[in-house]
Design an enzyme around this catalytic site. Structure first.
Site, PDB file in Angstrom:
ATOM      1  N   SER A   1      27.179 -41.192 -39.262  1.00 62.16           N
ATOM      2  CA  SER A   1      27.637 -40.196 -38.286  1.00 62.16           C
ATOM      3  C   SER A   1      27.617 -38.757 -38.803  1.00 62.16           C
ATOM      4  CB  SER A   1      29.040 -40.495 -37.750  1.00 62.16           C
ATOM      5  OG  SER A   1      29.063 -41.756 -37.101  1.00 62.16           O
TER       6      SER A   1
ATOM      7  N   SER B   1      24.240 -44.335 -36.647  1.00 62.55           N
ATOM      8  CA  SER B   1      24.768 -42.990 -36.835  1.00 62.55           C
ATOM      9  C   SER B   1      25.299 -42.434 -35.518  1.00 62.55           C
ATOM     10  CB  SER B   1      23.680 -42.059 -37.377  1.00 62.55           C
ATOM     11  OG  SER B   1      24.203 -40.785 -37.670  1.00 62.55           O
TER      12      SER B   1
ATOM     13  N   ASP C   1      25.820 -39.344 -33.677  1.00 65.50           N
ATOM     14  CA  ASP C   1      25.364 -37.948 -33.739  1.00 65.50           C
ATOM     15  C   ASP C   1      25.891 -37.225 -32.503  1.00 65.50           C
ATOM     16  OD1 ASP C   1      23.623 -38.482 -36.091  1.00 65.50           O
ATOM     17  OD2 ASP C   1      22.583 -39.741 -34.644  1.00 65.50           O
TER      18      ASP C   1
END
Length: 361
Positions: free
Chosen positions: A245, A283, A285
């Protein structure tokens, strides 16, 4: 995350921002501090928990120095990849306003920090004679469990209050606050920031970015257009996947609508990609942004409000500014972080030790 063959120096390296190494990102000029706080009124504060087992904390972004609930800020959010546990983004998307500070912390402390922001906003509004029956705190997170004993959930009301009291324009970067335990491209990440100043017509505007970096595959790392990841991967245990992240906060004083602001936020992804990210499956984002122009009063006397907004084609330079400031913010988060030993003895090395110092092993 473990060291293979790095020789530890007795002396501690002095950390410097990426420009101090002669690495200049983009074409637009930065503001005086080259931080998100170059946008007038914006402050950032940290509370850091840095012990043997705990490498974590909270970082708060104060969008203004008056009460944001009483005079809301035009805001937007953009979720590029949604592997995250953020709070408050649904209302930001629906109403296009921000009414609290933005807080960043670790994954398991999202609820506690949300509660703390509610308590502190209630406290402030009571002092100012305003009644709150609904409030929308905005909280973002990264998972810092490589270096932090995350299940202890050591961030709460006391830490959020301390971060707000610590808020300043020239704030700390690297392993501070919510960035204390984060890992970026297999290296020590953290908090990083940058800004850009530019003209549209006859007026000068500022756009700033701040990141909590905890993402990226080591071999893909790019620094100022140089593919350095493969070299660094030979020196330390690399991160194979782009996961973990990154929270990106964009602040500006541009007179834009929430829809236009969301267009600007999307260009932060360009900055992330320039550092080597492909925004992988694991992740989160997430981009959150606000403008200090066009404040929206909670209790407006009239039903119609007058606002100024830019025409669409005038956003071109702002797009570039968002990309450049985000790229440099990520690199500052890496450059300003030091090699760290955390929970279970895990060691994560810094970009300074492995590459920026120019001492290759």
């Amino acid at each position: 995350m473990y060291n293979k063959n790095i020789k530890r120096k007795k002396e501690e390296r002095i950390v410097k921002r990426i420009r101090e190494y002669g690495i200049i990102i983009g074409n637009l000029a930065p503001g005086p501090l080259n931080k998100i706080t170059d946008v007038e009124g914006v402050l950032v504060g940290h509370a850091t928990k840095n012990t043997r087992d705990h490498k974590t904390g909270v970082t708060v972004i104060m969008p203004c120095q008056d009460n944001p609930f009483l005079r809301k800020l035009v805001a937007a959010a953009y979720v590029h990849n949604g592997f995250g546990k953020s709070q408050g983004l649904i209302q930001v998307e629906e109403l296009g306003t921000l009414e609290t500070p933005i807080a960043l912390t670790n994954t398991l402390n999202i609820g506690k920090v949300h509660d703390a922001l509610v308590d502190l906003m209630l406290e402030r509004c009571r002092k100012e004679g305003a009644e709150i029956t609904s409030i929308n705190p905005v909280v973002g997170e990264c998972n810092d469990s490589v270096l932090n004993k995350i299940c202890d959930r050591v961030v709460g009301l006391e830490e959020v209050r301390a971060a707000l009291e610590d808020a300043t324009s020239d704030f700390e970067e690297g392993a501070a606050g919510a960035g204390c335990g984060t890992v970026c491209y297999g290296l020590k990440g953290g908090i990083g920031s940058s800004s850009r100043r530019f003209q549209i017509g006859e007026e000068t505007y500022t756009l700033g970015a701040m990141v909590q970096s905890n993402f990226g595959s080591t071999e893909n790392l790019m620094v100022g257009g140089l593919a350095v990841g493969k070299e660094i991967a030979r020196l330390t245990e690399p991160t194979a996947l782009d996961r973990g992240s990154v929270m990106t906060i964009i602040a500006t004083d541009l007179p834009v609508s929430d829809r236009q602001l969301k267009r600007i936020l999307k260009r932060a992804g360009v900055g992330l990609s320039r550092t080597g990210s492909y925004m992988g499956h694991g992740s989160g984002d997430i981009m959150i942004g606000f403008t200090t122009a066009n404040r929206i009063p909670e209790q407006a006397e009239k039903e119609l409000l007058s606002v100024r907004i830019l025409k669409e084609s005038a956003l071109e330079t702002a797009f570039m500014a968002a990309a450049e400031a985000t790229e440099e913010a990520v690199l500052n988060s890496l450059a300003m972080a030091k090699t760290t030993t955390g929970h279970k003895g895990n060691v994560v090395h810094s970009l300074t030790d492995l590459w920026l110092s120019k001492e290759r092993i």
